[in-house]
Design a protein around this motif. Sequence first.
Motif, PDB file in Angstrom:
ATOM      1  N   ASN A  12      37.675   7.610  21.716  1.00 11.29           N
ATOM      2  CA  ASN A  12      37.470   6.413  22.524  1.00 11.29           C
ATOM      3  C   ASN A  12      36.696   6.768  23.778  1.00 11.29           C
ATOM      4  O   ASN A  12      36.910   7.822  24.368  1.00 11.29           O
ATOM      5  N   ASN A  17      36.557  -0.482  25.059  1.00  8.33           N
ATOM      6  CA  ASN A  17      37.144  -0.557  23.716  1.00  8.33           C
ATOM      7  C   ASN A  17      36.156  -0.070  22.660  1.00  8.33           C
ATOM      8  O   ASN A  17      36.092  -0.590  21.561  1.00  8.33           O
ATOM      9  N   TYR A  18      35.373   0.949  23.003  1.00  5.59           N
ATOM     10  CA  TYR A  18      34.417   1.555  22.074  1.00  5.59           C
ATOM     11  C   TYR A  18      35.062   2.773  21.426  1.00  5.59           C
ATOM     12  O   TYR A  18      35.519   3.686  22.122  1.00  5.59           O
ATOM     13  N   TYR A  19      35.063   2.782  20.102  1.00  2.00           N
ATOM     14  CA  TYR A  19      35.697   3.853  19.345  1.00  2.00           C
ATOM     15  C   TYR A  19      34.730   4.392  18.311  1.00  2.00           C
ATOM     16  O   TYR A  19      33.966   3.633  17.718  1.00  2.00           O
ATOM     17  N   LYS A  20      34.815   5.687  18.081  1.00  2.17           N
ATOM     18  CA  LYS A  20      34.024   6.324  17.028  1.00  2.17           C
ATOM     19  C   LYS A  20      34.960   6.760  15.929  1.00  2.17           C
ATOM     20  O   LYS A  20      35.956   7.435  16.177  1.00  2.17           O
ATOM     21  N   LYS A  67      31.258  -3.272  14.125  1.00  2.80           N
ATOM     22  CA  LYS A  67      30.347  -2.169  14.397  1.00  2.80           C
ATOM     23  C   LYS A  67      29.447  -2.484  15.587  1.00  2.80           C
ATOM     24  O   LYS A  67      28.888  -3.572  15.685  1.00  2.80           O
ATOM     25  N   ILE A  68      29.330  -1.497  16.475  1.00  7.99           N
ATOM     26  CA  ILE A  68      28.412  -1.603  17.609  1.00  7.99           C
ATOM     27  C   ILE A  68      27.104  -0.915  17.236  1.00  7.99           C
ATOM     28  O   ILE A  68      26.036  -1.492  17.319  1.00  7.99           O
ATOM     29  N   TRP A  72      30.152   3.794  15.791  1.00  9.84           N
ATOM     30  CA  TRP A  72      30.843   3.273  16.977  1.00  9.84           C
ATOM     31  C   TRP A  72      31.230   1.822  16.735  1.00  9.84           C
ATOM     32  O   TRP A  72      30.422   1.026  16.264  1.00  9.84           O
ATOM     33  N   ALA A  74      33.851  -1.674  18.179  1.00 10.95           N
ATOM     34  CA  ALA A  74      34.653  -2.341  19.202  1.00 10.95           C
ATOM     35  C   ALA A  74      35.993  -2.688  18.553  1.00 10.95           C
ATOM     36  O   ALA A  74      36.112  -3.683  17.847  1.00 10.95           O
TER      37      ALA A  74
END
Length: 87
Positions: A12, A17-20, A67-68, A72, A74
């Motif tokens: 994170n 709230n960006y997660y890989k 997906k961002i 990655w 949200a």
Amino acid sequence: MHNGIGYIYVINVEGFNYYKIGKSIVLEKRLQTHNQLPFKIKNIFHAKVKQYDFVEKILIKKFKNKKIKEEWFALDDKDIEGIKETV
């Protein structure tokens, strides 16, 4: 494609709230490369699994609507719990 044993991990970007969602055979080495990013990263979850390549593909497909960019996403707390249940 690697179908052996490896790791699925979720990191994170702290404060967002960006997660890989990722995969690796050598988790420690992979996490060290993420420490070189220009923002602070937090390890949220990891698990050693069979067919880690396949598991990662399932997770990426499951969250494709969040997906961002690339791997990655949200995500929210419910999504993270869903990842833990899936893995």
